[in-house]
Scaffold this motif. Structure first.
Motif, PDB file in Angstrom:
ATOM      1  N   GLY A  29       1.001  -1.055  -0.093  1.00 61.80           N
ATOM      2  CA  GLY A  29       0.017   0.019   0.051  1.00 61.80           C
ATOM      3  C   GLY A  29       0.798   1.032  -0.005  1.00 61.80           C
ATOM      4  N   ILE A  30       0.556   2.360  -1.133  1.00 65.42           N
ATOM      5  CA  ILE A  30       1.346   3.459  -1.012  1.00 65.42           C
ATOM      6  C   ILE A  30       0.165   4.544  -0.964  1.00 65.42           C
ATOM      7  CG2 ILE A  30       2.865   4.801  -2.378  1.00 65.42           C
ATOM      8  CD1 ILE A  30       3.811   2.297  -3.639  1.00 65.42           C
ATOM      9  N   ILE A  31       0.429   5.513   0.210  1.00 69.19           N
ATOM     10  CA  ILE A  31      -0.458   6.642  -0.099  1.00 69.19           C
ATOM     11  C   ILE A  31       0.423   7.727   0.227  1.00 69.19           C
ATOM     12  CG2 ILE A  31      -0.567   6.314   2.782  1.00 69.19           C
ATOM     13  CD1 ILE A  31      -3.542   7.535   2.403  1.00 69.19           C
ATOM     14  N   GLU A  32       0.067   8.989  -0.109  1.00 65.89           N
ATOM     15  CA  GLU A  32       0.813  10.409   0.148  1.00 65.89           C
ATOM     16  C   GLU A  32      -0.009  11.010   1.232  1.00 65.89           C
ATOM     17  OE1 GLU A  32       3.555  13.403  -0.643  1.00 65.89           O
ATOM     18  OE2 GLU A  32       3.459  11.287  -1.638  1.00 65.89           O
ATOM     19  N   ALA A  33       0.908  11.210   2.376  1.00 62.07           N
ATOM     20  CA  ALA A  33       0.334  11.704   3.542  1.00 62.07           C
ATOM     21  C   ALA A  33       1.098  13.109   3.866  1.00 62.07           C
ATOM     22  CB  ALA A  33       0.866  10.837   4.649  1.00 62.07           C
ATOM     23  N   PRO A  34       0.606  13.934   4.797  1.00 64.95           N
ATOM     24  CA  PRO A  34       1.324  15.049   4.912  1.00 64.95           C
ATOM     25  C   PRO A  34       2.735  15.192   4.981  1.00 64.95           C
ATOM     26  CG  PRO A  34      -0.764  15.088   6.197  1.00 64.95           C
ATOM     27  CD  PRO A  34      -0.549  13.477   5.502  1.00 64.95           C
ATOM     28  N   ARG A  35       3.560  14.004   5.655  1.00 61.05           N
ATOM     29  CA  ARG A  35       4.860  14.031   6.061  1.00 61.05           C
ATOM     30  C   ARG A  35       5.491  13.619   4.847  1.00 61.05           C
ATOM     31  NH1 ARG A  35       5.518   9.254  10.173  1.00 61.05           N
ATOM     32  NH2 ARG A  35       5.636   7.658   8.497  1.00 61.05           N
ATOM     33  N   GLY A  36       4.843  13.037   3.667  1.00 58.33           N
ATOM     34  CA  GLY A  36       5.548  12.355   2.495  1.00 58.33           C
ATOM     35  C   GLY A  36       4.947  11.273   2.211  1.00 58.33           C
ATOM     36  N   THR A  37       5.394  10.334   1.281  1.00 57.81           N
ATOM     37  CA  THR A  37       5.016   8.975   0.701  1.00 57.81           C
ATOM     38  C   THR A  37       5.172   8.091   1.941  1.00 57.81           C
ATOM     39  OG1 THR A  37       5.532   9.706  -1.461  1.00 57.81           O
ATOM     40  CG2 THR A  37       4.942   7.266  -1.090  1.00 57.81           C
ATOM     41  N   LEU A  38       4.103   7.466   2.334  1.00 59.30           N
ATOM     42  CA  LEU A  38       4.336   6.176   3.074  1.00 59.30           C
ATOM     43  C   LEU A  38       4.098   4.665   2.297  1.00 59.30           C
ATOM     44  CD1 LEU A  38       2.019   7.382   6.239  1.00 59.30           C
ATOM     45  CD2 LEU A  38       4.392   7.690   5.561  1.00 59.30           C
ATOM     46  N   ILE A  39       5.043   3.855   2.545  1.00 58.47           N
ATOM     47  CA  ILE A  39       5.006   2.557   1.718  1.00 58.47           C
ATOM     48  C   ILE A  39       4.741   1.311   2.805  1.00 58.47           C
ATOM     49  CG2 ILE A  39       6.086   1.022   0.295  1.00 58.47           C
ATOM     50  CD1 ILE A  39       7.491   3.546  -1.008  1.00 58.47           C
ATOM     51  N   HIS A  40       3.678   0.752   2.945  1.00 55.92           N
ATOM     52  CA  HIS A  40       3.602  -0.335   3.793  1.00 55.92           C
ATOM     53  C   HIS A  40       3.482  -1.707   2.813  1.00 55.92           C
ATOM     54  CE1 HIS A  40       2.666   2.199   7.142  1.00 55.92           C
ATOM     55  NE2 HIS A  40       1.857   2.763   6.287  1.00 55.92           N
ATOM     56  N   HIS A  41       4.228  -2.649   3.244  1.00 54.10           N
ATOM     57  CA  HIS A  41       4.488  -3.899   2.481  1.00 54.10           C
ATOM     58  C   HIS A  41       4.271  -5.161   3.559  1.00 54.10           C
ATOM     59  CE1 HIS A  41       7.095  -6.209  -0.788  1.00 54.10           C
ATOM     60  NE2 HIS A  41       5.787  -6.848  -0.257  1.00 54.10           N
ATOM     61  N   TYR A  42       3.356  -5.879   3.207  1.00 51.90           N
ATOM     62  CA  TYR A  42       2.839  -7.009   4.339  1.00 51.90           C
ATOM     63  C   TYR A  42       2.817  -8.324   3.686  1.00 51.90           C
ATOM     64  CZ  TYR A  42       1.372  -2.827   7.117  1.00 51.90           C
ATOM     65  OH  TYR A  42       1.419  -1.710   7.616  1.00 51.90           O
ATOM     66  N   LYS A  43       3.079  -9.341   4.441  1.00 54.12           N
ATOM     67  CA  LYS A  43       2.953 -10.817   3.996  1.00 54.12           C
ATOM     68  C   LYS A  43       1.815 -11.237   5.181  1.00 54.12           C
ATOM     69  CE  LYS A  43       6.638 -11.336   1.273  1.00 54.12           C
ATOM     70  NZ  LYS A  43       8.022 -11.910   0.871  1.00 54.12           N
ATOM     71  N   VAL A  44       0.655 -12.095   4.984  1.00 52.69           N
ATOM     72  CA  VAL A  44       0.051 -12.482   5.988  1.00 52.69           C
ATOM     73  C   VAL A  44      -0.221 -14.193   5.693  1.00 52.69           C
ATOM     74  CG1 VAL A  44      -1.426 -10.600   6.063  1.00 52.69           C
ATOM     75  CG2 VAL A  44      -2.217 -12.391   4.623  1.00 52.69           C
ATOM     76  N   ASN A  45      -0.450 -15.003   6.356  1.00 48.19           N
ATOM     77  CA  ASN A  45      -0.610 -16.473   6.288  1.00 48.19           C
ATOM     78  C   ASN A  45      -2.378 -16.461   6.051  1.00 48.19           C
ATOM     79  OD1 ASN A  45      -2.300 -16.279   8.715  1.00 48.19           O
ATOM     80  ND2 ASN A  45      -0.660 -17.162  10.032  1.00 48.19           N
ATOM     81  N   ASP A  46      -2.756 -17.857   5.894  1.00 47.80           N
ATOM     82  CA  ASP A  46      -3.842 -18.177   5.283  1.00 47.80           C
ATOM     83  C   ASP A  46      -4.963 -17.798   6.387  1.00 47.80           C
ATOM     84  OD1 ASP A  46      -3.031 -19.329   3.306  1.00 47.80           O
ATOM     85  OD2 ASP A  46      -3.122 -21.579   4.116  1.00 47.80           O
ATOM     86  N   ASP A  47      -4.577 -17.400   7.646  1.00 49.36           N
ATOM     87  CA  ASP A  47      -5.646 -16.968   8.721  1.00 49.36           C
ATOM     88  C   ASP A  47      -5.832 -15.448   8.708  1.00 49.36           C
ATOM     89  OD1 ASP A  47      -6.380 -19.579   9.579  1.00 49.36           O
ATOM     90  OD2 ASP A  47      -4.549 -19.723  10.759  1.00 49.36           O
ATOM     91  N   GLY A  48      -4.908 -14.524   7.657  1.00 52.53           N
ATOM     92  CA  GLY A  48      -4.951 -13.300   7.785  1.00 52.53           C
ATOM     93  C   GLY A  48      -3.928 -12.720   8.684  1.00 52.53           C
ATOM     94  N   ALA A  49      -2.937 -13.602   9.540  1.00 51.38           N
ATOM     95  CA  ALA A  49      -2.134 -13.090  10.491  1.00 51.38           C
ATOM     96  C   ALA A  49      -0.795 -12.592   9.991  1.00 51.38           C
ATOM     97  CB  ALA A  49      -1.803 -14.253  11.528  1.00 51.38           C
ATOM     98  N   MET A  50      -0.564 -11.298  10.244  1.00 49.46           N
ATOM     99  CA  MET A  50       0.822 -10.958   9.501  1.00 49.46           C
ATOM    100  C   MET A  50       1.875 -11.560   9.973  1.00 49.46           C
ATOM    101  SD  MET A  50       2.181  -6.883   9.652  1.00 49.46           S
ATOM    102  CE  MET A  50       0.621  -6.318  10.062  1.00 49.46           C
ATOM    103  N   VAL A  51       2.978 -12.144   8.942  1.00 53.91           N
ATOM    104  CA  VAL A  51       4.114 -12.805   9.290  1.00 53.91           C
ATOM    105  C   VAL A  51       5.380 -12.027   8.613  1.00 53.91           C
ATOM    106  CG1 VAL A  51       2.832 -15.114   9.130  1.00 53.91           C
ATOM    107  CG2 VAL A  51       3.626 -13.991   6.951  1.00 53.91           C
ATOM    108  N   TRP A  52       5.175 -10.820   8.109  1.00 57.73           N
ATOM    109  CA  TRP A  52       6.144 -10.160   7.483  1.00 57.73           C
ATOM    110  C   TRP A  52       5.830  -8.872   7.280  1.00 57.73           C
ATOM    111  CZ3 TRP A  52       7.342  -7.694   3.021  1.00 57.73           C
ATOM    112  CH2 TRP A  52       8.857  -7.030   2.923  1.00 57.73           C
ATOM    113  N   SER A  53       6.617  -8.022   7.320  1.00 59.05           N
ATOM    114  CA  SER A  53       6.260  -6.345   7.002  1.00 59.05           C
ATOM    115  C   SER A  53       7.422  -5.462   6.853  1.00 59.05           C
ATOM    116  CB  SER A  53       5.209  -5.690   8.012  1.00 59.05           C
ATOM    117  OG  SER A  53       5.845  -5.493   9.225  1.00 59.05           O
ATOM    118  N   THR A  54       7.638  -4.479   6.169  1.00 58.39           N
ATOM    119  CA  THR A  54       8.586  -3.535   5.963  1.00 58.39           C
ATOM    120  C   THR A  54       7.871  -2.089   6.449  1.00 58.39           C
ATOM    121  OG1 THR A  54       7.989  -2.697   3.937  1.00 58.39           O
ATOM    122  CG2 THR A  54       9.665  -4.617   4.208  1.00 58.39           C
TER     123      THR A  54
END
Length: 147
Positions: free
Chosen positions: A122-147
Motif C-alpha cells: 500500500g502506498i499513500i501520500e501523507a502530509p509528511r510524505g509518501t508512506l509505503i507499507h508492504h505486508y505478508k499474511v498467512n492463510d488466517d490473515g495473521a501478519m508474518v512479515w512487514s517492512t
C-alpha cells in the motif's frame, strides 16, 4: 498506464530508505541515483510542484495564485504552510462534495473481508510524505512479515 508510473509492487527498485545516525526518521531516496544524491522532497511543496491542478474550483484558483506569486516549482521550505493552505482548501471543498452526494447515506455500507492475497503493498501520500507499507499474511490473515 502512463509511461512514468511505477507499479506499487516494484517500489523497492525505485525507492530506498537510509537510516540516519542522528534521527529516528529515515531519509527516502531515489535508488537509481543512490543516497545522499537521490534524496527527494516530500510533503505539500512536492505535491504542488508535480500537480497540474487540485481538482476543485476554489483550490484550483488558489493553486493558480500560489504559482503566480511563487512560480511553477517552489523550492523554499518557507512556503510549506502556503502549500498546506492550498491543500486544505481542496480537502474542504472535496469533503463538501462528498457529504452532498446522496450515496453517502446508502444503507449498503458494510463489507466483509478475508484473505484474498498473501502479500500486499500500500502506498499513500501523507502530509509528511509518501508512506509505503508492504505486508505478508498467512492463510488466517495473521501478519508474518512487514517492512
Amino acid at each position: 498506464m502512463v509511461a512514468d508510473q511505477v507499479r506499487p509492487d516494484d517500489y523497492a527498485q525505485h525507492i530506498g530508505e537510509a537510516s540516519l545516525s542522528d534521527s529516528y526518521l529515515k531519509a527516502p531516496y531515489y535508488r537509481p541515483i543512490g543516497y545522499p544524491d537521490g534524496i527527494y522532497r516530500v510533503g505539500p511543496l512536492a505535491r504542488l510542484n508535480v500537480a497540474d491542478r487540485c481538482g476543485t474550483p476554489e483550490a484550483d484558483k488558489e493553486l493558480d495564485e500560489y504559482r503566480q506569486r511563487l512560480g511553477r516549482i517552489v523550492q523554499s521550505g518557507f512556503h510549506y504552510h502556503y502549500a498546506r493552505l492550498v491543500e486544505a482548501t481542496y480537502a474542504l471543498e472535496r469533503m463538501k462534495q462528498l457529504l452532498e452526494d446522496p450515496a453517502i447515506l446508502a444503507t449498503k455500507v458494510r463489507a466483509r473481508a478475508g484473505v484474498n492475497s498473501p502479500e500486499g503493498v500500500g502506498i499513500i501520500e501523507a502530509p509528511r510524505g509518501t508512506l509505503i507499507h508492504h505486508y505478508k499474511v498467512n492463510d488466517d490473515g495473521a501478519m508474518v512479515w512487514s517492512t
